[in-house]
Scaffold this motif. Sequence first.
Motif, PDB file in Angstrom:
ATOM      1  N   LEU A   1      -9.666  25.550 -17.353  1.00  0.00           N
ATOM      2  CA  LEU A   1     -10.875  26.298 -17.390  1.00  0.00           C
ATOM      3  C   LEU A   1     -11.035  27.373 -18.332  1.00  0.00           C
ATOM      4  N   ALA A   2     -12.346  27.590 -18.832  1.00  0.00           N
ATOM      5  CA  ALA A   2     -12.471  28.637 -19.597  1.00  0.00           C
ATOM      6  C   ALA A   2     -14.106  28.844 -19.779  1.00  0.00           C
ATOM      7  N   GLY A   3     -14.562  30.091 -19.305  1.00  0.00           N
ATOM      8  CA  GLY A   3     -15.919  30.397 -19.408  1.00  0.00           C
ATOM      9  C   GLY A   3     -16.460  30.430 -17.827  1.00  0.00           C
ATOM     10  N   ASP A   4     -17.695  30.119 -17.743  1.00  0.00           N
ATOM     11  CA  ASP A   4     -18.501  30.342 -16.419  1.00  0.00           C
ATOM     12  C   ASP A   4     -18.794  28.963 -15.988  1.00  0.00           C
ATOM     13  N   TYR A   5     -18.661  28.590 -14.722  1.00  0.00           N
ATOM     14  CA  TYR A   5     -18.703  27.421 -13.979  1.00  0.00           C
ATOM     15  C   TYR A   5     -19.333  27.443 -12.660  1.00  0.00           C
ATOM     16  N   THR A   6     -20.207  26.548 -12.205  1.00  0.00           N
ATOM     17  CA  THR A   6     -20.774  26.692 -10.931  1.00  0.00           C
ATOM     18  C   THR A   6     -20.402  25.437 -10.166  1.00  0.00           C
ATOM     19  N   LEU A   7     -20.355  25.660  -8.875  1.00  0.00           N
ATOM     20  CA  LEU A   7     -19.692  24.544  -8.118  1.00  0.00           C
ATOM     21  C   LEU A   7     -20.305  24.342  -6.797  1.00  0.00           C
ATOM     22  N   TRP A   8     -20.793  23.231  -6.594  1.00  0.00           N
ATOM     23  CA  TRP A   8     -21.217  23.114  -5.245  1.00  0.00           C
ATOM     24  C   TRP A   8     -20.437  22.154  -4.662  1.00  0.00           C
ATOM     25  N   THR A   9     -20.030  22.502  -3.248  1.00  0.00           N
ATOM     26  CA  THR A   9     -19.250  21.975  -2.266  1.00  0.00           C
ATOM     27  C   THR A   9     -19.853  22.020  -0.764  1.00  0.00           C
ATOM     28  N   GLY A  10     -19.396  21.073  -0.044  1.00  0.00           N
ATOM     29  CA  GLY A  10     -19.636  21.278   1.573  1.00  0.00           C
ATOM     30  C   GLY A  10     -19.285  20.415   2.101  1.00  0.00           C
ATOM     31  N   LYS A  11     -19.705  19.964   3.237  1.00  0.00           N
ATOM     32  CA  LYS A  11     -19.262  18.933   4.390  1.00  0.00           C
ATOM     33  C   LYS A  11     -19.771  17.449   4.006  1.00  0.00           C
ATOM     34  N   MET A  12     -19.100  16.452   4.361  1.00  0.00           N
ATOM     35  CA  MET A  12     -19.641  15.028   4.131  1.00  0.00           C
ATOM     36  C   MET A  12     -20.932  14.855   4.595  1.00  0.00           C
ATOM     37  N   PRO A  13     -21.801  14.402   4.028  1.00  0.00           N
ATOM     38  CA  PRO A  13     -23.194  14.205   4.696  1.00  0.00           C
ATOM     39  C   PRO A  13     -23.110  13.087   5.297  1.00  0.00           C
ATOM     40  N   GLY A  14     -24.226  12.803   6.207  1.00  0.00           N
ATOM     41  CA  GLY A  14     -24.451  11.647   7.278  1.00  0.00           C
ATOM     42  C   GLY A  14     -25.461  10.597   6.811  1.00  0.00           C
ATOM     43  N   TYR A  15     -25.867  10.857   5.489  1.00  0.00           N
ATOM     44  CA  TYR A  15     -26.840   9.913   5.123  1.00  0.00           C
ATOM     45  C   TYR A  15     -26.717   9.335   3.555  1.00  0.00           C
ATOM     46  N   ILE A  16     -27.474   8.355   3.137  1.00  0.00           N
ATOM     47  CA  ILE A  16     -27.769   7.993   1.781  1.00  0.00           C
ATOM     48  C   ILE A  16     -29.274   8.280   1.433  1.00  0.00           C
ATOM     49  N   THR A  17     -29.615   8.344   0.395  1.00  0.00           N
ATOM     50  CA  THR A  17     -30.827   8.532  -0.433  1.00  0.00           C
ATOM     51  C   THR A  17     -31.364   7.806  -1.115  1.00  0.00           C
ATOM     52  N   LEU A  18     -32.576   7.058  -0.910  1.00  0.00           N
ATOM     53  CA  LEU A  18     -33.456   5.957  -1.661  1.00  0.00           C
ATOM     54  C   LEU A  18     -34.278   6.845  -2.625  1.00  0.00           C
ATOM     55  N   TYR A  19     -34.183   6.314  -3.920  1.00  0.00           N
ATOM     56  CA  TYR A  19     -35.009   6.892  -5.079  1.00  0.00           C
ATOM     57  C   TYR A  19     -35.681   5.815  -5.610  1.00  0.00           C
ATOM     58  N   GLY A  20     -36.832   5.874  -6.351  1.00  0.00           N
ATOM     59  CA  GLY A  20     -37.266   4.810  -7.253  1.00  0.00           C
ATOM     60  C   GLY A  20     -38.739   4.361  -6.668  1.00  0.00           C
ATOM     61  N   LEU A  21     -38.698   3.166  -7.165  1.00  0.00           N
ATOM     62  CA  LEU A  21     -40.231   2.481  -6.544  1.00  0.00           C
ATOM     63  C   LEU A  21     -40.001   1.922  -5.320  1.00  0.00           C
ATOM     64  N   VAL A  22     -39.782   2.555  -4.254  1.00  0.00           N
ATOM     65  CA  VAL A  22     -39.542   2.151  -3.088  1.00  0.00           C
ATOM     66  C   VAL A  22     -40.814   3.022  -2.082  1.00  0.00           C
ATOM     67  N   SER A  23     -41.169   2.258  -0.727  1.00  0.00           N
ATOM     68  CA  SER A  23     -42.001   2.987  -0.108  1.00  0.00           C
ATOM     69  C   SER A  23     -41.319   3.883   0.900  1.00  0.00           C
ATOM     70  N   GLY A  24     -41.600   5.138   0.887  1.00  0.00           N
ATOM     71  CA  GLY A  24     -40.742   6.165   1.819  1.00  0.00           C
ATOM     72  C   GLY A  24     -39.631   6.538   1.389  1.00  0.00           C
ATOM     73  N   ALA A  25     -39.405   6.787   0.158  1.00  0.00           N
ATOM     74  CA  ALA A  25     -37.989   7.323  -0.423  1.00  0.00           C
ATOM     75  C   ALA A  25     -37.652   8.575   0.227  1.00  0.00           C
ATOM     76  N   GLY A  26     -36.395   8.690   0.286  1.00  0.00           N
ATOM     77  CA  GLY A  26     -35.719   9.748   1.017  1.00  0.00           C
ATOM     78  C   GLY A  26     -34.349   9.283   1.724  1.00  0.00           C
ATOM     79  N   ASN A  27     -34.037  10.365   2.498  1.00  0.00           N
ATOM     80  CA  ASN A  27     -32.714  10.078   3.336  1.00  0.00           C
ATOM     81  C   ASN A  27     -32.787   8.954   4.404  1.00  0.00           C
ATOM     82  N   ARG A  28     -31.772   8.203   4.470  1.00  0.00           N
ATOM     83  CA  ARG A  28     -31.473   7.278   5.525  1.00  0.00           C
ATOM     84  C   ARG A  28     -30.066   7.431   6.063  1.00  0.00           C
ATOM     85  N   PRO A  29     -30.060   7.394   7.687  1.00  0.00           N
ATOM     86  CA  PRO A  29     -28.885   7.663   8.066  1.00  0.00           C
ATOM     87  C   PRO A  29     -27.691   6.370   7.415  1.00  0.00           C
ATOM     88  N   PHE A  30     -26.607   7.091   7.205  1.00  0.00           N
ATOM     89  CA  PHE A  30     -25.459   6.393   6.836  1.00  0.00           C
ATOM     90  C   PHE A  30     -24.852   5.576   7.812  1.00  0.00           C
TER      91      PHE A  30
END
Length: 245
Positions: free
Chosen positions: A132-161
């Motif tokens: 590593l050299a320089g400045d970085y940003t890290l995003w981390t957390g717990k395992m989510p309980g969902y998947i997310t729909l994107y695109g040309l779908v009705s009602g895009a967004g999170n769905r329970p995994f």
Amino acid sequence: MRMLPFSAFMLSLLSQSLYAAGTVTVHRTDSGETLKIQNAQRLSDVVSQPALAHSWWPGAVIGVTGKTRDQQARHQQLLARLASLAAQESGDDAAAIRQLQQQMAALKVTDRQFVDLDPDVLRVRTATNKPLAGDYTLWTGKMPGYITLYGLVSGAGNRPFTPGKSVAEYLDETALLSGAERSYAWVIYPDGRVQKAPVAYWNKRHVEPMPGSAILVGFSQRLFSSAYDDLNAQLVDSLTHRIPQ
């Protein structure tokens, strides 16, 4: 040649080492906590921090702070292109593109580095333990309980995994919008991997997304002009560089 005193030599080495080290700003997506890691020589120096012991590393994202503007600029170009295409269309086609543009506008992106952050992998496969050299940003957390729909779908967004549930089965629960690709969907896994999943009755395969995955229904190449040829690739690019929720 004049020799440096030993103390000066050691100070020189130390300054070079510090110069090459990285500073990592960590955002915990589960708690909202922010912390800073100084003088990290390699990725292992980051992921081994006690404060990050319970992180779900498959979904962690690390980016080069100074290069984030470049990725943000590409994302803005995508948004502008979608807005322009929506203005050129009418009826259901225009409405579908505007809905997709709104989905993409809600995304935040970064200059993601496609590196392995699993502590066990970094320990066993030393070549993956990048310096590593320089400045970085890290995003981390717990395992989510969902998947997310994107695109040309009705009602895009999170769905329970649901374990064992396929991409096609998630899409069976929603309607596709005008101009949508009906034979394939793109799966963007939390670690940035991308897979094109066959979802039509004639080519369907059982492809299971993991928690935190994005499922993208893009544009059908058969229904639109050549102006849309690389638009799906731009959508996938923004989704692979998205900042975790």
